[in-house]
Design a protein around this motif. Structure first.
Motif, PDB file in Angstrom:
ATOM      1  N   SER A  59     -66.211 -17.413  68.464  1.00 25.80           N
ATOM      2  CA  SER A  59     -65.952 -16.705  67.215  1.00 25.80           C
ATOM      3  C   SER A  59     -64.652 -17.167  66.575  1.00 25.80           C
ATOM      4  CB  SER A  59     -65.908 -15.194  67.468  1.00 25.80           C
ATOM      5  OG  SER A  59     -65.581 -14.486  66.304  1.00 25.80           O
ATOM      6  N   ILE A  60     -63.638 -17.397  67.390  1.00 26.84           N
ATOM      7  CA  ILE A  60     -62.350 -17.879  66.886  1.00 26.84           C
ATOM      8  C   ILE A  60     -62.490 -19.298  66.338  1.00 26.84           C
ATOM      9  CG2 ILE A  60     -60.001 -18.534  67.568  1.00 26.84           C
ATOM     10  CD1 ILE A  60     -60.149 -16.244  69.648  1.00 26.84           C
ATOM     11  N   ILE A 148     -56.735 -15.052  73.546  1.00 20.36           N
ATOM     12  CA  ILE A 148     -56.795 -14.418  72.225  1.00 20.36           C
ATOM     13  C   ILE A 148     -55.404 -14.212  71.630  1.00 20.36           C
ATOM     14  CG2 ILE A 148     -57.404 -12.284  70.996  1.00 20.36           C
ATOM     15  CD1 ILE A 148     -59.847 -12.055  72.750  1.00 20.36           C
ATOM     16  N   ILE A 149     -54.491 -13.654  72.385  1.00 14.25           N
ATOM     17  CA  ILE A 149     -53.153 -13.358  71.861  1.00 14.25           C
ATOM     18  C   ILE A 149     -52.349 -14.654  71.751  1.00 14.25           C
ATOM     19  CG2 ILE A 149     -51.021 -12.083  72.213  1.00 14.25           C
ATOM     20  CD1 ILE A 149     -53.284 -10.236  71.677  1.00 14.25           C
ATOM     21  N   ALA A 294     -61.532  -2.939  76.191  1.00 18.36           N
ATOM     22  CA  ALA A 294     -60.958  -4.280  76.036  1.00 18.36           C
ATOM     23  C   ALA A 294     -61.770  -5.115  75.054  1.00 18.36           C
ATOM     24  CB  ALA A 294     -60.876  -4.972  77.393  1.00 18.36           C
ATOM     25  N   GLN A 295     -63.094  -5.007  75.129  1.00 16.26           N
ATOM     26  CA  GLN A 295     -63.950  -5.759  74.207  1.00 16.26           C
ATOM     27  C   GLN A 295     -63.750  -5.294  72.769  1.00 16.26           C
ATOM     28  OE1 GLN A 295     -67.932  -5.313  75.742  1.00 16.26           O
ATOM     29  NE2 GLN A 295     -67.443  -6.351  77.661  1.00 16.26           N
ATOM     30  N   GLU A 296     -63.636  -3.977  72.583  1.00 13.74           N
ATOM     31  CA  GLU A 296     -63.391  -3.448  71.244  1.00 13.74           C
ATOM     32  C   GLU A 296     -62.048  -3.942  70.708  1.00 13.74           C
ATOM     33  OE1 GLU A 296     -63.709   0.754  71.771  1.00 13.74           O
ATOM     34  OE2 GLU A 296     -65.886   0.732  72.049  1.00 13.74           O
ATOM     35  N   GLU A 297     -61.035  -3.924  71.573  1.00 16.02           N
ATOM     36  CA  GLU A 297     -59.718  -4.398  71.162  1.00 16.02           C
ATOM     37  C   GLU A 297     -59.777  -5.873  70.777  1.00 16.02           C
ATOM     38  OE1 GLU A 297     -55.219  -4.097  72.919  1.00 16.02           O
ATOM     39  OE2 GLU A 297     -56.719  -5.057  74.213  1.00 16.02           O
ATOM     40  N   ASN A 298     -60.450  -6.674  71.591  1.00 10.92           N
ATOM     41  CA  ASN A 298     -60.533  -8.105  71.310  1.00 10.92           C
ATOM     42  C   ASN A 298     -61.197  -8.387  69.964  1.00 10.92           C
ATOM     43  OD1 ASN A 298     -59.285  -8.662  73.718  1.00 10.92           O
ATOM     44  ND2 ASN A 298     -61.149  -9.298  74.792  1.00 10.92           N
ATOM     45  N   ARG A 299     -62.248  -7.637  69.640  1.00 13.79           N
ATOM     46  CA  ARG A 299     -62.930  -7.860  68.358  1.00 13.79           C
ATOM     47  C   ARG A 299     -61.998  -7.573  67.180  1.00 13.79           C
ATOM     48  NH1 ARG A 299     -67.487  -5.547  71.017  1.00 13.79           N
ATOM     49  NH2 ARG A 299     -67.134  -3.503  70.050  1.00 13.79           N
ATOM     50  N   VAL A 300     -61.222  -6.505  67.302  1.00 15.71           N
ATOM     51  CA  VAL A 300     -60.281  -6.169  66.228  1.00 15.71           C
ATOM     52  C   VAL A 300     -59.185  -7.226  66.129  1.00 15.71           C
ATOM     53  CG1 VAL A 300     -58.599  -4.485  65.408  1.00 15.71           C
ATOM     54  CG2 VAL A 300     -60.758  -3.701  66.381  1.00 15.71           C
ATOM     55  N   GLY A 303     -60.458 -10.335  64.466  1.00 13.07           N
ATOM     56  CA  GLY A 303     -60.576 -10.100  63.036  1.00 13.07           C
ATOM     57  C   GLY A 303     -59.234 -10.146  62.335  1.00 13.07           C
ATOM     58  N   LEU A 304     -58.228  -9.558  62.961  1.00  9.16           N
ATOM     59  CA  LEU A 304     -56.882  -9.578  62.378  1.00  9.16           C
ATOM     60  C   LEU A 304     -56.335 -10.999  62.298  1.00  9.16           C
ATOM     61  CD1 LEU A 304     -54.276  -8.241  61.376  1.00  9.16           C
ATOM     62  CD2 LEU A 304     -53.638  -7.878  63.772  1.00  9.16           C
ATOM     63  N   LEU A 305     -56.509 -11.762  63.361  1.00  6.95           N
ATOM     64  CA  LEU A 305     -56.011 -13.138  63.366  1.00  6.95           C
ATOM     65  C   LEU A 305     -56.714 -13.991  62.311  1.00  6.95           C
ATOM     66  CD1 LEU A 305     -55.657 -13.697  67.217  1.00  6.95           C
ATOM     67  CD2 LEU A 305     -53.784 -13.606  65.550  1.00  6.95           C
ATOM     68  N   LYS A 306     -58.018 -13.767  62.139  1.00  5.29           N
ATOM     69  CA  LYS A 306     -58.752 -14.505  61.104  1.00  5.29           C
ATOM     70  C   LYS A 306     -58.241 -14.139  59.718  1.00  5.29           C
ATOM     71  CE  LYS A 306     -63.141 -15.373  63.471  1.00  5.29           C
ATOM     72  NZ  LYS A 306     -64.604 -15.112  63.492  1.00  5.29           N
ATOM     73  N   LEU A 307     -57.975 -12.861  59.486  1.00  7.45           N
ATOM     74  CA  LEU A 307     -57.459 -12.432  58.198  1.00  7.45           C
ATOM     75  C   LEU A 307     -56.070 -13.013  57.954  1.00  7.45           C
ATOM     76  CD1 LEU A 307     -57.808 -10.738  55.654  1.00  7.45           C
ATOM     77  CD2 LEU A 307     -56.938  -8.757  56.923  1.00  7.45           C
ATOM     78  N   ARG A 308     -55.239 -13.027  58.984  1.00  6.07           N
ATOM     79  CA  ARG A 308     -53.915 -13.646  58.860  1.00  6.07           C
ATOM     80  C   ARG A 308     -54.044 -15.116  58.482  1.00  6.07           C
ATOM     81  NH1 ARG A 308     -49.319 -11.358  61.476  1.00  6.07           N
ATOM     82  NH2 ARG A 308     -48.667 -13.516  61.799  1.00  6.07           N
TER      83      ARG A 308
END
Length: 324
Positions: A59-60, A148-149, A294-300, A303-308
């Motif tokens: 996804s990333i 991810i981070i 953890a999965q829910e957190e990763n999805r958010v 999404g935030l990183l993509k928006l950034r």
């Protein structure tokens, strides 16, 4: 010793959650990875973690040459390290164990390979204290999960070569991470210290009966936490200063903030306080298992990183500012 060769082959020492996440990140960027861990079922557990992480990495966005087939596992540390350009070590947080492990690693790794530790608290001077080539030892501490981070804290010890530090920074930046250079060693490095400072006040407010556990979390994630996902606190104060920016903030708003800092509390972390937090967290989780959260957190986060990325924040934050 020169530390300017390209890093293409990675050895992962320790394949727990952090090691497996690092392995997934390196594979997603088209690098060759050899992992080693003596624990039973280590390989199966690591490959299962990587398969799950691959969905998020896809996804990333995968790099050219990205493939899980570039992963090899061995229980033989000599085999794992014999051709490594970089060793990313993820062993238990025990100084005596790390010192012994590094001595063992030095016997089998190429002399010009970079040694990076994911250590979250132990300083590099301790880790490198018995090394024959301490100049190549750095901390490359990720934030969980590393795949991810973006943040990686890079810090050298008293005997670390500045060139080794720069090589580590260049490498992590080349795979899309956000490396920061700590110019001094501190227990816990810096990001965990930020978390500890915030959590100290959160626990104090809970202890004093100011807020429930749930409302304390809400105050963070629905308030300043949202802003921190966009920019750091000092840049936020630049906005807070209005038209006058950070200069106005420092001249007129820093004095009351300084007074507030002096009023911050230190909680007594009693068994009762711990249980209060546990009860509150379980209410917040509402029956959702840790893996689901953890999965829910990763999805958010993705999404935030993509928006950034879309609005250029990631690029802007990665470019060094000119000295004033």
């Amino acid at each position: 010793m020169s530390y300017d060769k390209p890093i293409r082959r990675i050895a992962i020492v320790g394949t727990g959650v952090i090691g497996a996440s690092w392995a997934a990140e390196f594979l997603a960027h088209g690098l060759d990875v050899v992992a080693t861990d003596p624990a039973p079922k280590a390989e199966a557990n690591m490959r299962e973690y990587i398969d799950e992480a691959w969905k998020d990495l896809t996804s990333i966005g995968l790099s050219k040459g990205a493939s899980r087939d570039r992963l090899r596992f061995t229980t033989n540390i000599k085999d794992a390290l014999s051709e490594a350009d970089l060793v990313q070590k993820n062993a238990p947080e025990r100084p005596d164990f790390k010192i012994k492990l590094y001595a063992e690693m030095e016997e089998v790794a190429p002399v010009d390979s970079l040694f990076a530790s994911s250590s979250s608290g132990i300083t590099p001077s301790v880790i490198q204290s018995q090394c024959k080539h301490p100049e190549r030892v750095v901390i490359g501490h990720p934030f969980n999960p590393p795949h991810i981070i973006p943040l990686v804290e890079v810090v050298g010890g008293s005997k670390t070569s500045p060139d080794a530090i720069q090589q580590a920074i260049r490498f992590y930046a080349s795979i899309g991470k956000k490396p920061i250079h700590l110019k001094k060693e501190l227990p816990g490095h810096v990001a965990n210290r930020f978390q500890a400072a915030l959590y100290r006040e959160m626990l104090y407010l809970i202890e004093q009966g100011v807020l429930s556990v749930e409302d304390t979390d809400a105050a963070v994630c629905y308030g300043p936490g949202l802003r921190w996902g966009v920019m750091g606190q000092s840049l936020q104060w630049h906005l807070g200063g209005g038209a006058g920016g950070i200069q106005h903030f420092m001249d007129h708003l820093m004095p009351p903030l300084e007074g507030m800092m002096k009023a911050l509390g230190t909680p007594n972390i009693t068994p009762e306080l711990k249980q209060n937090v546990i009860n509150g967290v379980m209410r917040e989780a509402a029956g959702r298992p840790v893996d689901q959260l953890a999965q829910e957190e990763n999805r958010v986060l993705i999404g935030l990183l993509k928006l950034r990325e879309e609005i250029g924040l990631n690029k802007a934050s990665a470019e060094p500012m000119a000295a004033a």
